[in-house]
Scaffold this active site. Structure first.
Site, PDB file in Angstrom:
ATOM      1  N   HIS A 208       0.800  -1.228   0.000  1.00  0.00           N
ATOM      2  CA  HIS A 208       0.000   0.000   0.000  1.00  0.00           C
ATOM      3  C   HIS A 208       0.830   1.274   0.000  1.00  0.00           C
ATOM      4  O   HIS A 208       0.288   2.365  -0.003  1.00  0.00           O
ATOM      5  CB  HIS A 208      -0.955   0.027   1.203  1.00  0.00           C
ATOM      6  CG  HIS A 208      -0.258   0.265   2.521  1.00  0.00           C
ATOM      7  ND1 HIS A 208       0.349  -0.740   3.235  1.00  0.00           N
ATOM      8  CD2 HIS A 208      -0.064   1.384   3.248  1.00  0.00           C
ATOM      9  CE1 HIS A 208       0.878  -0.246   4.345  1.00  0.00           C
ATOM     10  NE2 HIS A 208       0.643   1.049   4.373  1.00  0.00           N
TER      11      HIS A 208
HETATM   12  C1  UD1 Z   1      -2.196   5.684   5.872  1.00  0.00           C
HETATM   13  C2  UD1 Z   1      -0.910   6.256   6.433  1.00  0.00           C
HETATM   14  C3  UD1 Z   1       0.215   5.235   6.255  1.00  0.00           C
HETATM   15  C4  UD1 Z   1      -0.164   3.900   6.857  1.00  0.00           C
HETATM   16  C5  UD1 Z   1      -1.498   3.435   6.319  1.00  0.00           C
HETATM   17  C6  UD1 Z   1      -1.935   2.209   7.063  1.00  0.00           C
HETATM   18  C7  UD1 Z   1      -0.653   8.700   6.242  1.00  0.00           C
HETATM   19  C8  UD1 Z   1       0.029   9.766   5.518  1.00  0.00           C
HETATM   20  N1  UD1 Z   1      -0.505   7.470   5.725  1.00  0.00           N
HETATM   21  O1  UD1 Z   1      -2.000   5.459   4.474  1.00  0.00           O
HETATM   22  O2  UD1 Z   1       1.377   5.713   6.924  1.00  0.00           O
HETATM   23  O3  UD1 Z   1       0.833   2.974   6.520  1.00  0.00           O
HETATM   24  O4  UD1 Z   1      -2.492   4.454   6.520  1.00  0.00           O
HETATM   25  O5  UD1 Z   1      -2.864   1.460   6.357  1.00  0.00           O
HETATM   26  O6  UD1 Z   1      -1.299   8.946   7.240  1.00  0.00           O
HETATM   27  N2  UD1 Z   1      -9.318   4.669   2.028  1.00  0.00           N
HETATM   28  C9  UD1 Z   1     -10.515   4.021   1.905  1.00  0.00           C
HETATM   29  N3  UD1 Z   1     -11.041   3.441   3.025  1.00  0.00           N
HETATM   30  C10 UD1 Z   1     -10.436   3.498   4.235  1.00  0.00           C
HETATM   31  C11 UD1 Z   1      -9.197   4.135   4.327  1.00  0.00           C
HETATM   32  C12 UD1 Z   1      -8.650   4.718   3.214  1.00  0.00           C
HETATM   33  O7  UD1 Z   1     -11.108   3.963   0.825  1.00  0.00           O
HETATM   34  O8  UD1 Z   1     -10.989   2.966   5.223  1.00  0.00           O
HETATM   35  C13 UD1 Z   1      -8.767   5.355   0.859  1.00  0.00           C
HETATM   36  C14 UD1 Z   1      -8.765   6.869   1.079  1.00  0.00           C
HETATM   37  O9  UD1 Z   1      -9.983   7.446   0.723  1.00  0.00           O
HETATM   38  C15 UD1 Z   1      -7.660   7.321   0.184  1.00  0.00           C
HETATM   39  C16 UD1 Z   1      -6.680   6.141   0.245  1.00  0.00           C
HETATM   40  O10 UD1 Z   1      -7.404   5.017   0.692  1.00  0.00           O
HETATM   41  O11 UD1 Z   1      -8.103   7.445  -1.141  1.00  0.00           O
HETATM   42  C17 UD1 Z   1      -5.527   6.433   1.156  1.00  0.00           C
HETATM   43  O12 UD1 Z   1      -5.962   6.672   2.499  1.00  0.00           O
HETATM   44  P1  UD1 Z   1      -5.067   7.533   3.527  1.00  0.00           P
HETATM   45  O13 UD1 Z   1      -5.612   7.427   4.889  1.00  0.00           O
HETATM   46  O14 UD1 Z   1      -4.844   8.899   2.980  1.00  0.00           O
HETATM   47  O15 UD1 Z   1      -3.653   6.884   3.444  1.00  0.00           O
HETATM   48  P2  UD1 Z   1      -3.212   5.359   3.488  1.00  0.00           P
HETATM   49  O16 UD1 Z   1      -2.638   5.001   2.167  1.00  0.00           O
HETATM   50  O17 UD1 Z   1      -4.314   4.539   4.036  1.00  0.00           O
HETATM   51  N1  UDP Z   2      -3.542  -5.865   9.076  1.00  0.00           N
HETATM   52  C1  UDP Z   2      -4.806  -6.418   9.268  1.00  0.00           C
HETATM   53  N2  UDP Z   2      -5.518  -6.816   8.161  1.00  0.00           N
HETATM   54  C2  UDP Z   2      -5.023  -6.715   6.895  1.00  0.00           C
HETATM   55  C3  UDP Z   2      -3.730  -6.162   6.724  1.00  0.00           C
HETATM   56  C4  UDP Z   2      -3.022  -5.723   7.842  1.00  0.00           C
HETATM   57  O1  UDP Z   2      -5.268  -6.541  10.399  1.00  0.00           O
HETATM   58  O2  UDP Z   2      -5.709  -7.099   5.957  1.00  0.00           O
HETATM   59  C5  UDP Z   2      -2.792  -5.384  10.255  1.00  0.00           C
HETATM   60  C6  UDP Z   2      -1.372  -5.873  10.368  1.00  0.00           C
HETATM   61  O3  UDP Z   2      -1.289  -7.130  10.986  1.00  0.00           O
HETATM   62  C7  UDP Z   2      -0.739  -4.787  11.212  1.00  0.00           C
HETATM   63  C8  UDP Z   2      -1.424  -3.545  10.724  1.00  0.00           C
HETATM   64  O4  UDP Z   2      -2.649  -3.988  10.125  1.00  0.00           O
HETATM   65  O5  UDP Z   2      -1.056  -4.985  12.590  1.00  0.00           O
HETATM   66  C9  UDP Z   2      -0.542  -2.875   9.716  1.00  0.00           C
HETATM   67  O6  UDP Z   2      -1.251  -1.948   9.012  1.00  0.00           O
HETATM   68  P1  UDP Z   2      -0.744  -1.376   7.625  1.00  0.00           P
HETATM   69  O7  UDP Z   2       0.137  -2.338   6.933  1.00  0.00           O
HETATM   70  O8  UDP Z   2      -1.966  -0.896   6.933  1.00  0.00           O
HETATM   71  O9  UDP Z   2       0.034  -0.064   8.100  1.00  0.00           O
HETATM   72  P2  UDP Z   2       1.558   0.281   8.384  1.00  0.00           P
HETATM   73  O10 UDP Z   2       2.017  -0.586   9.494  1.00  0.00           O
HETATM   74  O11 UDP Z   2       2.297   0.111   7.113  1.00  0.00           O
HETATM   75  O12 UDP Z   2       1.515   1.722   8.770  1.00  0.00           O
END
Ligand code: UD1
Ligand code: UDP
Length: 369
Positions: A208
């Site tokens: 991601h």
């Molecule tokens: C965010 C964090 C990243 C973390 C990740 C964990 C920031 C800058 N980034 O990235 O560090 O690793 O979360 O998963 O804070 N979206 C959905 N549904 C959701 C959540 C997100 O559709 O429930 C979509 C949003 O609308 C957006 C995209 O996913 O289009 C990215 O979401 P965003 O929260 O901005 O950043 P992540 O890539 O999730």
């Molecule tokens: N995780 C989860 N379901 C999934 C993928 C990840 O519960 O389908 C959990 C994972 O085990 C970890 C956390 O989500 O505890 C990590 O989140 P993510 O990789 O989105 O974020 P990051 O750690 O990169 O910020």
């Protein structure tokens, strides 16, 4: 006696945040002079990225701020307005706590300082030294604003010592590991294997990071690599919403779905996903937290990134950085298949008791009676 209680506010907003704070309510109950409320900014909002974790792990936020889906900078501004309003109108804490490095972390940290509320940062001191990552900016600013710095691994202490940082540093361990430790029985009884008819031997994959998914070329490479993996092992891929949106935008979802021997799922709940981590032959990921969870489980983990803010997972654990390069990843997988991949150990204090240590420090030093 509640009027004597000192108030703590934890702010969370994303999937990894929710997983890092599950033991706080239980630990704080041991100290009657402390009171805790949790607020969720709404950064992650899908059921499978948010509510599922509260349902499974039992830590339901007290306040939902529900910020709208807008661009990153605007989102941080809106979070700050909402957090400030919460503090002004509903709950004035004596201490704010933020976990991790996401936009919600930064927004809450800035509000704490503006409103003169002492701030504690969980997972402090991690540095990738990659300023192209939004998370690196969020970490550095949060640490520069926090008075209490709770560190997961040795590198965090060194990094903070090299920066101008006024905070008190505590090496306490990893609260994300506390959650695995606490819920291991539930993880073990996950039914995911039968739900998705997963083979006895499988690999788990997540991706991601913007550097991997926001450009068509890198997504195409990821699809080629998945195809190569699936030729020798079943690959289970819970798809992050960001990646799904990118695959749709670049019209690459059909190519991914066409690969045989893979299982694509929505983001999984905690117990199901942890089951995959525990039982996988190996993991390919670009996640921050999964590097740590794979290390805790001793499962080989290839992390598709140029750097990691979690060096203990490489130096002590079973994690290895890999470029987005077909041949190099194929070589590592061959090593894993031939039993040649390194073995690992658990980093110091990743023992399930980090939250207990943090809350003890809060109760006896930071917010002592
Ligand atoms: C965010 C964090 C990243 C973390 C990740 C964990 C920031 C800058 N980034 O990235 O560090 O690793 O979360 O998963 O804070 N979206 C959905 N549904 C959701 C959540 C997100 O559709 O429930 C979509 C949003 O609308 C957006 C995209 O996913 O289009 C990215 O979401 P965003 O929260 O901005 O950043 P992540 O890539 O999730
Ligand atoms: N995780 C989860 N379901 C999934 C993928 C990840 O519960 O389908 C959990 C994972 O085990 C970890 C956390 O989500 O505890 C990590 O989140 P993510 O990789 O989105 O974020 P990051 O750690 O990169 O910020």
């Amino acid at each position: 006696m509640t009027y004597h209680q000192k108030k703590i506010l934890i702010i969370v907003g994303t999937r990894p945040n929710f997983i890092k704070i599950t033991q706080f309510k239980t630990q704080i109950k041991k100290y009657p002079h402390l009171q805790l409320k949790i607020a969720h900014t709404g950064q992650h909002y899908d059921h499978q990225m948010s509510t599922v974790f509260f349902e499974e792990l039992g830590t339901i936020p007290d306040y939902f701020l529900n910020i709208p889906q807008v661009k990153s900078d605007e989102q941080i501004q809106l979070m700050k307005v909402e957090i400030e309003q919460l503090i002004t109108e509903k709950y004035q804490p004596d201490l704010m706590i933020v976990p991790g490095d996401v936009n919600s972390t930064l927004a809450a940290a800035e509000v704490a300082v503006k409103m003169n509320i002492p701030l504690a940062h969980i997972e402090s001191g991690l540095r990738s030294f990659d300023n192209d990552m939004p998370e690196e900016f969020n970490r550095k600013i949060t640490d520069s604003l926090a008075k209490y710095l709770f560190v997961t691994e040795e590198s965090g202490i060194k990094n903070l010592a090299n920066e101008m940082n006024p905070g008190n540093i505590y090496h306490v361990g990893n609260t994300m590991i506390d959650t695995i430790y606490h819920f291991d029985t539930k993880i073990e009884s996950s039914a995911i294997k039968s739900t998705y008819q997963i083979a006895d031997e499988f690999a788990a994959m997540t991706f991601h990071r913007p550097s991997n998914v926001d450009q068509k070329e890198s997504l195409q490479k990821i699809i080629e690599i998945i195809s190569m993996m699936a030729a020798s092992i079943q690959v289970v891929i819970p798809l992050h919403p960001r990646s799904k949106k990118a695959l749709e935008k670049f019209d690459l979802l059909p190519s991914l779905l066409a690969i045989e021997n893979i299982i694509i799922t929505d983001p999984l709940g905690y117990f199901d996903f942890q089951y995959l981590i525990k039982k996988a032959k190996y993991i390919l990921t670009d996640s921050g937290g999964i590097q740590e969870e794979a290390t805790y489980r001793g499962v080989p983990c290839l992390t598709i990134r140029e750097n990691t803010e979690r060096p203990a997972t490489i130096e002590i654990g079973t994690n290895e950085l890999v470029p987005l390069n077909f041949d190099i990843i194929a070589k590592h997988i061959k090593d894993i298949n031939h039993g040649k991949f390194k073995k690992g150990e658990k980093p110091y204090l990743w023992d399930g008791k980090a939250t207990e240590r943090i809350v003890h420090i809060i109760a006896t030093e930071i917010l002592a009676k």
